[in-house]
Design a protein around this motif. Structure first.
Motif, PDB file in Angstrom:
ATOM      1  N   GLY A  79      49.280  61.575  73.586  1.00  0.00           N
ATOM      2  CA  GLY A  79      50.012  60.285  74.075  1.00  0.00           C
ATOM      3  C   GLY A  79      49.764  59.534  75.269  1.00  0.00           C
ATOM      4  N   ILE A  80      48.890  60.113  76.144  1.00  0.00           N
ATOM      5  CA  ILE A  80      48.341  59.556  77.117  1.00  0.00           C
ATOM      6  C   ILE A  80      47.392  58.546  76.880  1.00  0.00           C
ATOM      7  N   THR A  81      46.657  58.714  75.848  1.00  0.00           N
ATOM      8  CA  THR A  81      45.631  57.976  75.388  1.00  0.00           C
ATOM      9  C   THR A  81      46.270  56.593  74.476  1.00  0.00           C
ATOM     10  N   ALA A  82      47.236  56.983  73.827  1.00  0.00           N
ATOM     11  CA  ALA A  82      48.051  55.983  73.254  1.00  0.00           C
ATOM     12  C   ALA A  82      48.623  54.900  74.215  1.00  0.00           C
ATOM     13  N   ALA A  83      49.077  55.222  75.322  1.00  0.00           N
ATOM     14  CA  ALA A  83      49.933  54.717  76.386  1.00  0.00           C
ATOM     15  C   ALA A  83      49.070  53.780  77.044  1.00  0.00           C
ATOM     16  N   LEU A  84      47.666  54.499  77.415  1.00  0.00           N
ATOM     17  CA  LEU A  84      46.698  53.565  78.141  1.00  0.00           C
ATOM     18  C   LEU A  84      45.755  52.570  77.465  1.00  0.00           C
ATOM     19  N   ASP A 142      42.642  47.818  76.345  1.00  0.00           N
ATOM     20  CA  ASP A 142      42.129  46.597  75.629  1.00  0.00           C
ATOM     21  C   ASP A 142      42.395  45.335  76.586  1.00  0.00           C
ATOM     22  N   TYR A 143      43.359  45.045  77.201  1.00  0.00           N
ATOM     23  CA  TYR A 143      43.618  43.830  77.786  1.00  0.00           C
ATOM     24  C   TYR A 143      42.476  43.558  78.728  1.00  0.00           C
ATOM     25  N   PHE A 144      42.386  44.531  79.580  1.00  0.00           N
ATOM     26  CA  PHE A 144      41.397  44.443  80.824  1.00  0.00           C
ATOM     27  C   PHE A 144      40.097  44.215  80.116  1.00  0.00           C
ATOM     28  N   ARG A 145      39.587  44.820  79.064  1.00  0.00           N
ATOM     29  CA  ARG A 145      38.459  44.922  78.422  1.00  0.00           C
ATOM     30  C   ARG A 145      38.170  43.124  78.076  1.00  0.00           C
ATOM     31  N   THR A 146      39.232  42.398  77.877  1.00  0.00           N
ATOM     32  CA  THR A 146      39.025  40.970  77.443  1.00  0.00           C
ATOM     33  C   THR A 146      38.852  40.227  78.480  1.00  0.00           C
ATOM     34  N   LEU A 147      38.886  40.655  79.918  1.00  0.00           N
ATOM     35  CA  LEU A 147      38.738  40.100  81.137  1.00  0.00           C
ATOM     36  C   LEU A 147      37.256  39.791  81.563  1.00  0.00           C
ATOM     37  N   ASP A 148      36.330  40.637  80.913  1.00  0.00           N
ATOM     38  CA  ASP A 148      34.925  40.617  81.127  1.00  0.00           C
ATOM     39  C   ASP A 148      34.750  40.952  82.510  1.00  0.00           C
TER      40      ASP A 148
END
Length: 207
Positions: A54-59, A64-70
């Motif tokens: 559940g924690i993994t799914a929530a985070l 994924d969004y912050f990964r796109t910020l490079d």
């Protein structure tokens, strides 16, 4: 009659031979490539699996969004331990541990008054930033493509947060004699978080 008895005996023997159970070979062939299923040796990981998922799914969406910020790799990798070390030393070491013992041991009224004012504020701030930092550390691991719940670092952190919740309730029972428990549990918690920090550094250098 003798012949009839002999015939019946022969039929019974034939039936017994028909229904004899032969041992079944259970030896796996060399070509059997079915995956091996391994179970955990303790109950805790098994009980924690639903919460971990559940924690993994929530985070994951935020990671994924912050990964796109490079973001710079050193910031993603070491940002969490750097921030948490500041919180541990400043709010934990000074605010929670040092000022807490000043309240118990100092004979200077002004020092005690200052400690009584600052100690609960800094201890509460430490707890807040530790809880916030826990989610940040998990997100950092997800951004690096690493599993969250496979190190002792995460379990000591979650255990420490649970004990901090207990610690926060003890002042309500000071009149019943919980002051000593509060002091010694708080000291033990600082030791636990030092171990937690060491495990975090070990984890950081291993990934």
């Amino acid at each position: 009659r003798t012949n009839q008895a002999a015939i019946r005996t022969t039929k019974v023997a034939a039936c017994q031979r028909t229904f004899v159970r032969r041992p079944i070979s259970v030896r796996a062939s060399a070509d059997d490539k079915r995956p091996e299923i391994k179970l955990q040796s303790t109950a805790l990981p098994l009980l924690a699996i639903p919460a971990a998922e559940g924690i993994t799914a929530a985070l994951t969406p935020a990671a994924d969004y912050f990964r796109t910020l490079d973001l710079p790799e050193p910031l993603v990798h070491w940002g969490h331990p750097g921030n948490m070390m500041v919180v541990l030393l400043a709010m934990g070491g000074y605010g929670a541990l040092y000022l807490g013992w000043q309240i118990r041991t100092s004979s200077d009224g002004a020092v005690v008054a200052k400690a009584k004012d600052m100690h609960p504020k800094l201890a509460a701030g430490m707890t807040f930033f530790f809880a916030l930092g826990a989610s940040g550390g998990m997100m950092s691991l997800l951004m690096q493509g690493k599993p969250i719940f496979e190190s002792a670092h995460v379990w000591t952190g979650l255990g420490g947060l649970a004990l901090l919740a207990v610690q926060a309730t003890l002042p309500a029972f000071f009149a019943q004699g919980a002051r000593d428990a509060h002091a010694y549990l708080g000291t033990a918690l600082m030791g636990l978080f030092l171990v937690h920090a060491a495990l975090g550094l070990q984890l950081g250098f291993s990934i």
